[in-house]
Design a protein around this motif. Structure first.
Motif: not given
Length: 306
Positions: A264-268
């Motif tokens: 998971m990555v932070e939603t930009p």
């Protein structure tokens, strides 16, 4: 003159009793946990049935008419019997009950929230059992009204009016990507986000009803490849199709990331938190078992850390 009703709603006895005791529509409504408009409507039905004003507004409150006073001994006697005899035996004894509780929730709810709830339920109600229903949002209200389901749990869109609801906690969104994508680091750019194809989870099957529909309020149109009613499909699709991404609740993404195929990555883009609520039908608002279950759910999830 209005035509008299031929059938009497026994729920109106409680309304009559509250008005006799409180002599005030607002206080009577609060006593029965009703809206003032609902109380006024109930009073109107009583007046039609008995063909009498029953309660007349005066400087000292709503005063009963002679007809209401004539009926008062019967009404107060009935309510006294209910309180003294019936309600004493209507309490829910969780430790001894063998009731099956039915819950409407998504597969996300089953994966993330159901284990925590079942753990607590087995401690305090060891003989009770649980059944989970996954039904269309359009059918939830009917399931709650009929008693087929006790509660509906989740971040449910387009719920019909008339249901009670209580917020349990809020959650934020993150974006799931294939773990092998080397062009996406610990963060993802807005350009990358909108260039890739997206998976949308929607219980209704319509992308505008998706859990991540707030993304589309950003102003840039997404390239949506797959719309599915199942959260559990998401990591499998991304594992086999590295060009796909999905924006999902953070706790769900954390669970999926443990299986190493996705991360998971932070939603930009900035997205609001979404609320998890429990919903129930007014018909069971005072049901002892339903009330006990709602309190348990609130205790289990209240203050749940992000």
């Amino acid at each position: 003159m209005q035509q008299q009703e031929t059938q009497f709603d026994l729920n109106l006895i409680a309304v009559f009793d509250a008005l006799l005791r409180e002599r005030n529509v607002t206080r009577a409504a609060e006593d029965l946990d009703m809206s003032q408009s609902a109380m006024s409507h109930a009073l109107k039905r009583l007046r039609v049935f008995f063909n009498d004003p029953l309660f007349v507004k005066t400087g000292s409150g709503m005063q009963p008419t002679p007809r209401a006073l004539e009926l008062s001994s019967t009404v107060l006697g009935l309510m006294g019997t209910i309180r003294a005899d019936l309600l004493v035996h209507a309490g829910f004894e969780a430790h001894a009950s063998r009731r099956q509780f039915s819950l409407c929730m998504t597969d996300m709810g089953e994966l993330i929230f159901l284990p925590r709830l079942v753990e607590r339920l087995r401690q305090v109600a060891p003989f009770c059992t649980v059944r989970v229903l996954q039904i269309s949002p359009r059918q939830i209200a009917a399931a709650l009204e009929s008693g087929e389901a006790d509660l509906a749990l989740g971040s449910l869109h387009s719920m019909p009016e008339g249901l009670f609801q209580q917020q349990l906690f809020t959650r934020s969104f993150v974006t799931l990507v294939n773990k092998g994508r080397k062009d996406i680091g610990d963060t993802m750019t807005v350009e990358q986000f909108f260039a890739m194809e997206h998976i949308v989870v929607s219980l209704s099957g319509k992308k505008e009803d998706g859990y991540d529909s707030v993304v589309d309020e950003y102003g840039t149109k997404r390239r949506i490849y797959l719309t599915t009613p199942h959260f559990l499909t998401v990591p499998l699709m991304i594992e086999r199709n590295p060009d796909l991404i999905a924006t999902v609740p953070r706790e769900l993404a954390s669970a999926f990331a443990r299986y190493k195929a996705v991360r998971m990555v932070e939603t930009p883009i900035s997205l609001p938190h979404f609320a998890i609520r429990q919903h129930w039908h007014p018909r069971f608002h005072h049901d002892a078992a339903n009330s006990w279950l709602r309190k348990l759910v609130k205790e289990v999830f209240e203050g749940l850390p992000e």
